[in-house]
Design a protein around this motif. Structure first.
Motif, PDB file in Angstrom:
ATOM      1  N   PRO A   1      19.107  -4.956 -42.147  1.00 35.53           N
ATOM      2  CA  PRO A   1      18.853  -3.744 -41.355  1.00 35.53           C
ATOM      3  C   PRO A   1      17.532  -3.108 -41.790  1.00 35.53           C
ATOM      4  CG  PRO A   1      21.062  -3.731 -42.260  1.00 35.53           C
ATOM      5  CD  PRO A   1      20.339  -4.854 -42.909  1.00 35.53           C
ATOM      6  N   GLU A   2      16.943  -2.302 -40.921  1.00 31.47           N
ATOM      7  CA  GLU A   2      15.659  -1.662 -41.243  1.00 31.47           C
ATOM      8  C   GLU A   2      15.649  -0.210 -40.798  1.00 31.47           C
ATOM      9  OE1 GLU A   2      12.552  -3.830 -39.315  1.00 31.47           O
ATOM     10  OE2 GLU A   2      12.907  -5.654 -40.476  1.00 31.47           O
TER      11      GLU A   2
ATOM     12  N   THR B   1      17.287   2.137 -38.129  1.00 26.83           N
ATOM     13  CA  THR B   1      16.862   2.084 -36.726  1.00 26.83           C
ATOM     14  C   THR B   1      17.175   0.734 -36.093  1.00 26.83           C
ATOM     15  OG1 THR B   1      14.641   1.429 -37.412  1.00 26.83           O
ATOM     16  CG2 THR B   1      15.044   3.789 -37.039  1.00 26.83           C
ATOM     17  N   LYS B   2      17.276  -0.322 -36.920  1.00 18.86           N
ATOM     18  CA  LYS B   2      17.602  -1.666 -36.433  1.00 18.86           C
ATOM     19  C   LYS B   2      18.692  -2.247 -37.331  1.00 18.86           C
ATOM     20  CE  LYS B   2      12.863  -2.560 -34.980  1.00 18.86           C
ATOM     21  NZ  LYS B   2      11.661  -3.363 -35.266  1.00 18.86           N
TER      22      LYS B   2
ATOM     23  N   LYS C   1      20.298  -5.067 -36.599  1.00 17.29           N
ATOM     24  CA  LYS C   1      20.151  -6.514 -36.458  1.00 17.29           C
ATOM     25  C   LYS C   1      21.501  -7.204 -36.548  1.00 17.29           C
ATOM     26  CE  LYS C   1      15.423  -6.646 -38.170  1.00 17.29           C
ATOM     27  NZ  LYS C   1      14.547  -7.238 -39.157  1.00 17.29           N
TER      28      LYS C   1
ATOM     29  N   ASN D   1      25.154  -4.978 -36.996  1.00 19.46           N
ATOM     30  CA  ASN D   1      25.616  -3.936 -36.088  1.00 19.46           C
ATOM     31  C   ASN D   1      27.087  -3.596 -36.343  1.00 19.46           C
ATOM     32  OD1 ASN D   1      24.837  -2.127 -34.020  1.00 19.46           O
ATOM     33  ND2 ASN D   1      26.116  -3.288 -32.608  1.00 19.46           N
TER      34      ASN D   1
END
Length: 159
Positions: free
Chosen positions: A65-66, A81-82, A84, A87
């Motif tokens: 994740p980022e 925010t991501k 990936k 989720n």
């Protein structure tokens, strides 16, 4: 044995007791509770801490994740925010963060240099009182060869 009423059983060996004051990560209150009650009323001990637990999955750094500025760091769930490939770890309530006791996510997408990583969940006694430990906390920074005295695994039994 414990020194309180039935509400205090989940605080065994923490030198804490039940408080109606609410939750404060790392505080001397509900954050020291060692049990989680499942919907079927079964009780699980030390799932969010004590020993970081291996998960039977490996990932690559690109799957981490980022947030807005990716790196090797502890992230609040609210800052990701991501998600990936992760989720599925997103809290159902998007406002939950480490102050709520869910923990954080440690990513390894920057300078760590580990291309294949293991997943450790929960948290360890080594980080006791830290906001990084929690029921949803994961550490994505460890290589496949990682071993340390605060890391183990949880056996599960499904009747």
């Amino acid at each position: 044995s414990f020194g309180g009423d039935d509400n205090d059983k989940g605080y065994y060996s923490t030198n804490q007791s039940w408080s109606s004051d609410g939750y404060s990560a790392g505080g001397s209150n509900k954050s020291k509770l060692r049990t989680h009650v499942l919907p079927n009323r079964q009780v699980i001990w030390d799932i969010a801490g004590n020993v970081a637990e291996w998960i039977d999955q490996i990932i690559t750094a690109q799957e981490n994740p980022e947030d807005a500025s990716p790196g090797d760091e502890w992230l609040e769930f609210t800052d990701i925010t991501k998600f990936k490939a992760f989720n599925y770890i997103r809290p159902s309530d998007s406002s939950l963060n480490s102050a709520s006791g869910v923990g954080k996510v440690y990513t390894n997408v920057g300078t760590g240099g580990i291309t294949v990583q293991t997943i450790l969940r929960g948290g360890s006694y080594y980080r006791e009182g830290s906001t990084s430990s929690g029921i949803l906390s994961i550490d994505l920074s460890r290589p496949l060869s990682y071993s340390f005295y605060d890391t183990g695994f949880r056996c599960s039994y499904i009747p």
